[in-house]
Write an enzyme that holds these catalytic residues in place. Structure first.
Site, PDB file in Angstrom:
ATOM      1  CG  HIS A   1      -1.999  -0.962   1.222  1.00 41.08           C
ATOM      2  ND1 HIS A   1      -3.117  -0.856   2.015  1.00 41.08           N
ATOM      3  CD2 HIS A   1      -2.181  -2.087   0.483  1.00 41.08           C
ATOM      4  CE1 HIS A   1      -3.931  -1.864   1.771  1.00 41.08           C
ATOM      5  NE2 HIS A   1      -3.382  -2.633   0.855  1.00 41.08           N
TER       6      HIS A   1
ATOM      7  CE1 TYR B   1      -5.059   3.631   9.145  1.00 42.48           C
ATOM      8  CE2 TYR B   1      -5.623   3.392  11.474  1.00 42.48           C
ATOM      9  CZ  TYR B   1      -4.829   3.058  10.399  1.00 42.48           C
ATOM     10  OH  TYR B   1      -3.803   2.158  10.565  1.00 42.48           O
TER      11      TYR B   1
ATOM     12  N   PRO C   1      -3.646  -0.207  18.963  1.00 45.49           N
ATOM     13  CG  PRO C   1      -5.512  -1.480  18.409  1.00 45.49           C
ATOM     14  CD  PRO C   1      -4.833  -0.841  19.565  1.00 45.49           C
TER      15      PRO C   1
ATOM     16  CE  LYS D   1       4.721   3.153  13.576  1.00 44.96           C
ATOM     17  NZ  LYS D   1       4.331   2.602  12.268  1.00 44.96           N
TER      18      LYS D   1
ATOM     19  CE1 TYR E   1      -0.943   3.649   9.861  1.00 45.92           C
ATOM     20  CE2 TYR E   1      -0.031   2.862   7.786  1.00 45.92           C
ATOM     21  CZ  TYR E   1      -0.974   2.775   8.783  1.00 45.92           C
ATOM     22  OH  TYR E   1      -1.945   1.809   8.731  1.00 45.92           O
TER      23      TYR E   1
HETATM   24  P1  RFL Z   1       2.877 -12.259  21.149  1.00 39.70           P
HETATM   25  O1  RFL Z   1       2.452 -12.290  19.729  1.00 39.70           O
HETATM   26  O2  RFL Z   1       1.855 -12.002  22.178  1.00 39.70           O
HETATM   27  O3  RFL Z   1       3.618 -13.638  21.441  1.00 39.70           O
HETATM   28  C1  RFL Z   1       3.965 -14.032  22.735  1.00 39.70           C
HETATM   29  C2  RFL Z   1       3.939 -15.539  22.764  1.00 39.70           C
HETATM   30  O4  RFL Z   1       4.346 -15.983  24.053  1.00 39.70           O
HETATM   31  C3  RFL Z   1       3.490 -17.027  24.471  1.00 39.70           C
HETATM   32  N1  RFL Z   1       3.531 -17.117  25.934  1.00 39.70           N
HETATM   33  C4  RFL Z   1       4.285 -18.002  26.610  1.00 39.70           C
HETATM   34  N2  RFL Z   1       5.098 -18.967  26.190  1.00 39.70           N
HETATM   35  C5  RFL Z   1       5.726 -19.708  27.141  1.00 39.70           C
HETATM   36  N3  RFL Z   1       5.561 -19.521  28.474  1.00 39.70           N
HETATM   37  C6  RFL Z   1       4.737 -18.570  28.928  1.00 39.70           C
HETATM   38  N4  RFL Z   1       4.573 -18.384  30.231  1.00 39.70           N
HETATM   39  C7  RFL Z   1       4.057 -17.741  27.993  1.00 39.70           C
HETATM   40  N5  RFL Z   1       3.180 -16.716  28.089  1.00 39.70           N
HETATM   41  C8  RFL Z   1       2.877 -16.356  26.844  1.00 39.70           C
HETATM   42  C9  RFL Z   1       2.141 -16.652  23.894  1.00 39.70           C
HETATM   43  O5  RFL Z   1       1.284 -17.790  23.766  1.00 39.70           O
HETATM   44  C10 RFL Z   1       2.556 -16.098  22.533  1.00 39.70           C
HETATM   45  O6  RFL Z   1       2.589 -17.089  21.535  1.00 39.70           O
HETATM   46  O7  RFL Z   1       4.030 -11.173  21.385  1.00 39.70           O
HETATM   47  P2  RFL Z   1       5.222 -10.691  20.424  1.00 39.70           P
HETATM   48  O8  RFL Z   1       5.913 -11.836  19.781  1.00 39.70           O
HETATM   49  O9  RFL Z   1       5.968  -9.697  21.221  1.00 39.70           O
HETATM   50  O10 RFL Z   1       4.488  -9.948  19.216  1.00 39.70           O
HETATM   51  C11 RFL Z   1       3.804  -8.748  19.429  1.00 39.70           C
HETATM   52  C12 RFL Z   1       2.566  -8.680  18.548  1.00 39.70           C
HETATM   53  O11 RFL Z   1       1.851  -9.893  18.626  1.00 39.70           O
HETATM   54  C13 RFL Z   1       1.652  -7.555  18.989  1.00 39.70           C
HETATM   55  O12 RFL Z   1       2.381  -6.356  19.203  1.00 39.70           O
HETATM   56  C14 RFL Z   1       0.565  -7.224  17.972  1.00 39.70           C
HETATM   57  O13 RFL Z   1      -0.191  -8.343  17.621  1.00 39.70           O
HETATM   58  C15 RFL Z   1      -0.332  -6.167  18.580  1.00 39.70           C
HETATM   59  N6  RFL Z   1      -1.531  -6.042  17.829  1.00 39.70           N
HETATM   60  C16 RFL Z   1      -1.480  -5.339  16.681  1.00 39.70           C
HETATM   61  N7  RFL Z   1      -0.307  -4.769  16.281  1.00 39.70           N
HETATM   62  C17 RFL Z   1      -0.222  -4.127  15.120  1.00 39.70           C
HETATM   63  O14 RFL Z   1       0.883  -3.696  14.751  1.00 39.70           O
HETATM   64  N8  RFL Z   1      -1.357  -3.966  14.336  1.00 39.70           N
HETATM   65  C18 RFL Z   1      -2.554  -4.524  14.679  1.00 39.70           C
HETATM   66  O15 RFL Z   1      -3.492  -4.446  13.943  1.00 39.70           O
HETATM   67  C19 RFL Z   1      -2.670  -5.242  15.894  1.00 39.70           C
HETATM   68  N9  RFL Z   1      -3.808  -5.852  16.255  1.00 39.70           N
HETATM   69  C20 RFL Z   1      -2.703  -6.700  18.216  1.00 39.70           C
HETATM   70  C21 RFL Z   1      -3.832  -6.605  17.385  1.00 39.70           C
HETATM   71  C22 RFL Z   1      -2.760  -7.445  19.395  1.00 39.70           C
HETATM   72  C23 RFL Z   1      -3.899  -8.112  19.774  1.00 39.70           C
HETATM   73  N10 RFL Z   1      -3.910  -8.808  21.037  1.00 39.70           N
HETATM   74  C24 RFL Z   1      -2.707  -8.962  21.782  1.00 39.70           C
HETATM   75  C25 RFL Z   1      -5.035  -9.196  21.740  1.00 39.70           C
HETATM   76  C26 RFL Z   1      -4.980  -7.280  17.721  1.00 39.70           C
HETATM   77  C27 RFL Z   1      -5.020  -8.065  18.914  1.00 39.70           C
HETATM   78  C28 RFL Z   1      -6.309  -8.807  19.181  1.00 39.70           C
HETATM   79  C1  PHB Z   2      -5.375  -4.622  10.726  1.00 41.90           C
HETATM   80  O1  PHB Z   2      -5.433  -4.814   9.505  1.00 41.90           O
HETATM   81  O2  PHB Z   2      -5.637  -5.510  11.548  1.00 41.90           O
HETATM   82  C2  PHB Z   2      -4.979  -3.293  11.225  1.00 41.90           C
HETATM   83  C3  PHB Z   2      -4.554  -2.317  10.343  1.00 41.90           C
HETATM   84  C4  PHB Z   2      -4.166  -1.071  10.821  1.00 41.90           C
HETATM   85  C5  PHB Z   2      -4.217  -0.807  12.178  1.00 41.90           C
HETATM   86  C6  PHB Z   2      -4.628  -1.775  13.060  1.00 41.90           C
HETATM   87  C7  PHB Z   2      -5.016  -3.024  12.584  1.00 41.90           C
HETATM   88  O3  PHB Z   2      -3.858   0.415  12.630  1.00 41.90           O
END
Ligand code: RFL
Ligand code: PHB
Length: 392
Positions: A72, A201, A293, A297, A385
């Protein structure tokens, strides 16, 4: 068991770290509490910064992302019934973002880890960290009903916000900074072709809404909701009606309706712990910091952290240098706080809140108009961004 680096967590941070270490000739073991299935199907982030894409490509993990990821060159801000395009590429000297689901990145990294025979244990429980301030830390965990021990040189805490790594640090050795927002996001995946090539957005007086996508067949949509929102109160028809109300605009553009295949509520939090290190334990990704979110980032910061950590560990093993490890926390925190500010700025600007006074509401509208119409302000948004370049 013995290894050089024990990695807790097989999210984007832990998995990428194990790959980058392998490429640097450093041995690691990854311990994950959930099943492989669970990790591969957890729907989360979707936006990859240019630097994240480059890092995955350089690590040989980008083949499917290059084929299936959607590049994008802009995003849109919708307010006062009009769409305003922010031309990311023109404003940042050619940079772009790639839309490719986090779970796809995770699938690709798990497949590559299996192919390269990296040590990856799923379904572990009762993980505990020991002797972190000595030069011989060790991890105890249960796997297949047996208690096991890993002796290692370093521990990487990549286990997310609710993990065990940060909890293993004495409270007086950490400083926590936190903000909880008075709203959350209700997110859905819909089997419907995206009706716009770019993310939208939307700021609407009924609340924020976001149009995103996962593939040419799947649309990802979010609605601002209450933090304690009950999904049972949101039948599909209500979700579509609310989305259509919040995206209303003079051109008549709307997301297409389709079968909703997934629904969930994501809380909104900003959190940073300082420092990101305790003895031989290094925290990376959500274990050390959370962003709301809105700035997209979270996963990108996780990638930036482990990129730095892998370089620091490689310098330690290859050249006997500790300086990069010593600088790890401060180096990461500089980027983390920039992303925290950007995510906070985007979140505040785009979400009306029940406690906004009319004065605050006018300020948010003034800020939106400024970002949409001023070259300097839109460049600021675009530069953050797409992600600031790495300084290594
Ligand atoms: P993760 O992905 O949470 O992975 C951590 C892993 O550790 C495991 N774990 C354990 N393993 C062993 N022993 C334990 N005691 C443990 N406790 C936990 C977990 O099962 C998991 O597999 O962290 P990591 O690797 O730092 O990655 C970070 C990203 O996942 C996170 O920043 C993003 O997903 C945040 N986030 C979003 N970020 C974006 O940039 N754009 C988004 O659109 C966006 N949407 C989201 C999101 C996070 C969400 N969460 C956390 C609910 C949407 C959701 C729903
Ligand atoms: C997504 O596609 O899940 C998404 C995209 C942009 C955001 C957050 C989530 O800022």
């Amino acid at each position: 068991m013995r290894t050089q680096v024990a990695i807790i967590g097989a999210g984007p941070a832990g998995l990428l770290l194990s790959h980058l270490l392998r490429l640097a000739g450093v041995e690691s073991v990854v311990l994950e509490s959930r099943s492989r299935e669970h990790c591969e199907h957890r729907i989360r982030a979707g936006v990859l910064e240019q630097g994240t894409v480059d890092t995955l490509n350089e690590a040989g993990l980008g083949a499917r992302m290059q084929r299936e990821g959607l590049v994008h060159h802009g995003i849109e801000l919708l307010f006062e019934r009009k769409r305003h395009r922010i031309d990311l590429t023109a404003l940042t000297g050619g940079r772009a973002i790639t839309v490719y689901g986090q779970h796809e990145v995770v699938c690709d990294m798990i497949a590559a880890a299996v192919e390269h025979q990296q040590q990856l244990y799923f379904d572990v429980s009762e993980v505990s960290l020991h002797d972190l301030t000595s030069d011989k830390p060790w991890i105890q965990f249960t796997h297949d009903g047996a208690v096991q021990r890993i002796d290692c040189d370093y521990v990487a805490g990549c286990d997310g916000f609710h993990g065990v790594a940060r909890e293993s640090i004495p409270a007086d050795a950490l400083q926590n900074f936190e903000r909880i927002y008075p709203y959350a996001w209700l997110g859905i995946l819909a089997h419907a072709a995206p009706t716009c090539d770019e993310l939208v957005y939307a700021h609407h007086e009924r609340g924020f809404a976001l149009f995103s996508m996962r593939s040419p067949e799947v649309t990802r949509l979010y609605l601002q909701c209450r933090p304690d929102e009950d999904l049972a109160q949101w039948p599909d028809e209500r979700i579509w009606a609310e989305l259509h109300a919040r995206f209303e605009n003079d051109e008549g553009w709307l997301p297409a309706v389709g079968d909703i295949t997934q629904k969930g509520v994501t809380p909104m939090r900003s959190f940073v712990c300082e420092p990101m290190q305790y003895g031989r334990l290094y925290l990376a990704g959500d274990a050390a910091h959370i962003v709301p979110p809105t700035g997209a980032k979270g996963m990108n910061l996780a990638v930036a952290d482990v990129r730095m950590l892998s370089k620091a560990l490689a310098a330690r093993y290859r050249e006997g240098r500790d300086d990069l490890l010593a600088a790890y926390s401060a180096t990461c925190l500089e980027r983390v706080w920039r992303a925290e500010h950007f995510s906070y700025f985007m979140t505040n600007m785009l979400h009306p809140s029940f406690d906004d006074t009319p004065f605050i509401n006018r300020l948010k509208m003034a800020e939106l108009r400024y970002v949409a119409h001023s070259d300097a302000a839109s460049r600021m948004l675009a530069e953050n961004y797409v992600g600031l370049p790495f300084r290594d």
